[in-house]
Design a protein around this motif. Structure first.
Motif, mmCIF file in Angstrom:
data_model
loop_
_atom_site.group_PDB
_atom_site.id
_atom_site.type_symbol
_atom_site.label_atom_id
_atom_site.label_comp_id
_atom_site.label_asym_id
_atom_site.label_seq_id
_atom_site.Cartn_x
_atom_site.Cartn_y
_atom_site.Cartn_z
ATOM 1 N N VAL A 61 70.109 13.481 63.890
ATOM 2 C CA VAL A 61 69.917 14.910 63.703
ATOM 3 C C VAL A 61 69.085 15.431 64.874
ATOM 4 N N LEU A 62 69.642 16.439 65.536
ATOM 5 C CA LEU A 62 68.932 17.140 66.603
ATOM 6 C C LEU A 62 68.623 18.548 66.109
ATOM 7 N N ILE A 63 67.456 19.020 66.421
ATOM 8 C CA ILE A 63 67.109 20.416 66.164
ATOM 9 C C ILE A 63 66.805 21.036 67.512
ATOM 10 N N ASP A 64 67.608 22.041 67.839
ATOM 11 C CA ASP A 64 67.521 22.683 69.156
ATOM 12 C C ASP A 64 67.572 21.637 70.271
ATOM 13 N N ASP A 65 68.519 20.725 70.132
ATOM 14 C CA ASP A 65 68.800 19.673 71.113
ATOM 15 C C ASP A 65 67.672 18.657 71.279
ATOM 16 N N ARG A 66 66.729 18.645 70.366
ATOM 17 C CA ARG A 66 65.656 17.647 70.383
ATOM 18 C C ARG A 66 65.840 16.719 69.192
ATOM 19 N N LEU A 67 65.581 15.440 69.411
ATOM 20 C CA LEU A 67 65.729 14.462 68.339
ATOM 21 C C LEU A 67 64.783 14.785 67.188
ATOM 22 N N HIS A 68 65.379 14.960 66.012
ATOM 23 C CA HIS A 68 64.586 15.132 64.792
ATOM 24 C C HIS A 68 64.482 13.799 64.060
ATOM 25 N N GLY A 69 65.591 13.053 64.009
ATOM 26 C CA GLY A 69 65.568 11.777 63.323
ATOM 27 C C GLY A 69 66.925 11.108 63.359
ATOM 28 N N HIS A 70 66.936 9.871 62.911
ATOM 29 C CA HIS A 70 68.186 9.127 62.857
ATOM 30 C C HIS A 70 68.166 8.195 61.655
ATOM 31 N N TRP A 71 69.333 7.668 61.324
ATOM 32 C CA TRP A 71 69.616 6.785 60.193
ATOM 33 C C TRP A 71 69.499 7.502 58.851
ATOM 34 N N ARG A 72 68.322 7.894 58.458
ATOM 35 C CA ARG A 72 68.136 8.570 57.172
ATOM 36 C C ARG A 72 67.411 9.896 57.398
ATOM 37 N N VAL A 73 67.866 10.915 56.683
ATOM 38 C CA VAL A 73 67.292 12.244 56.830
ATOM 39 C C VAL A 73 66.374 12.509 55.641
ATOM 40 N N SER A 74 65.118 12.780 55.930
ATOM 41 C CA SER A 74 64.147 13.113 54.893
ATOM 42 C C SER A 74 64.253 14.605 54.575
ATOM 43 N N PRO A 75 64.562 14.944 53.329
ATOM 44 C CA PRO A 75 64.658 16.368 52.982
ATOM 45 C C PRO A 75 63.359 17.133 53.273
ATOM 46 N N ASP A 76 62.227 16.554 52.926
ATOM 47 C CA ASP A 76 60.950 17.237 53.140
ATOM 48 C C ASP A 76 60.680 17.462 54.614
ATOM 49 N N ARG A 77 60.929 16.454 55.405
ATOM 50 C CA ARG A 77 60.679 16.559 56.848
ATOM 51 C C ARG A 77 61.627 17.572 57.490
ATOM 52 N N LEU A 78 62.890 17.572 57.061
ATOM 53 C CA LEU A 78 63.866 18.515 57.598
ATOM 54 C C LEU A 78 63.501 19.942 57.199
ATOM 55 N N ARG A 79 63.137 20.133 55.949
ATOM 56 C CA ARG A 79 62.735 21.456 55.465
ATOM 57 C C ARG A 79 61.575 21.998 56.284
ATOM 58 N N THR A 80 60.587 21.167 56.512
ATOM 59 C CA THR A 80 59.425 21.578 57.297
ATOM 60 C C THR A 80 59.824 21.928 58.724
ATOM 61 N N ALA A 81 60.645 21.103 59.349
ATOM 62 C CA ALA A 81 61.050 21.333 60.735
ATOM 63 C C ALA A 81 61.842 22.634 60.872
ATOM 64 N N LEU A 82 62.752 22.902 59.946
ATOM 65 C CA LEU A 82 63.551 24.130 60.026
ATOM 66 C C LEU A 82 62.692 25.365 59.765
ATOM 67 N N THR A 83 61.763 25.257 58.841
ATOM 68 C CA THR A 83 60.854 26.374 58.568
ATOM 69 C C THR A 83 59.969 26.649 59.769
ATOM 70 N N GLU A 84 59.447 25.600 60.379
ATOM 71 C CA GLU A 84 58.607 25.769 61.567
ATOM 72 C C GLU A 84 59.402 26.369 62.725
ATOM 73 N N ALA A 85 60.639 25.943 62.892
ATOM 74 C CA ALA A 85 61.490 26.491 63.968
ATOM 75 C C ALA A 85 61.739 27.976 63.735
ATOM 76 N N ALA A 86 61.998 28.355 62.478
ATOM 77 C CA ALA A 86 62.220 29.767 62.162
ATOM 78 C C ALA A 86 60.959 30.588 62.410
ATOM 79 N N ASN A 87 59.818 30.046 62.014
ATOM 80 C CA ASN A 87 58.552 30.770 62.208
ATOM 81 C C ASN A 87 58.210 30.910 63.684
ATOM 82 N N ALA A 88 58.560 29.928 64.489
ATOM 83 C CA ALA A 88 58.287 29.992 65.923
ATOM 84 C C ALA A 88 59.133 31.078 66.592
ATOM 85 N N ARG A 89 60.298 31.350 66.029
ATOM 86 C CA ARG A 89 61.174 32.377 66.588
ATOM 87 C C ARG A 89 60.837 33.776 66.087
ATOM 88 N N ALA A 90 60.044 33.859 65.032
ATOM 89 C CA ALA A 90 59.748 35.175 64.431
ATOM 90 C C ALA A 90 58.730 35.957 65.244
#
Length: 90
Positions: A61-90
């Motif tokens: 999984v890449l978020i904005d072309d940066r490695l977020h993770g591989h093999w297993r995706v943690s829902p909590d970690r993904l939720r946090t990363a997407l929320t932080e990305a949205a807040n950074a753009r606001a």
């Protein structure tokens, strides 16, 4: 817009699970955050460069072309990363 890229291949059980986690997390996020995420999928079978870079780590999984993770995706970690990305753009 935040871009989330799922790199995998067909008939990959872990890739299917990662896709489910991504869908679930997006469904749980506030609408303004979820609507600001573009989900893309790429297959290592279609791109030799992706194969060389990631074949032993899929799903990736890449978020904005940066490695977020591989093999297993943690829902909590993904939720946090997407929320932080949205807040950074606001």
């Amino acid at each position: 817009m935040t871009t989330l890229t799922l790199i995998g291949k067909p008939d990959c059980h872990l890739c299917d699970v990662a896709r489910e986690v991504i869908d679930e997390v997006l469904a749980e996020l506030p609408t303004d955050v979820a609507d600001a995420v573009e989900v893309r999928e790429a297959s290592i079978q279609d791109d030799p460069a992706l194969y060389d870079a990631w074949w032993e780590k899929i799903p990736v999984v890449l978020i904005d072309d940066r490695l977020h993770g591989h093999w297993r995706v943690s829902p909590d970690r993904l939720r946090t990363a997407l929320t932080e990305a949205a807040n950074a753009r606001a």
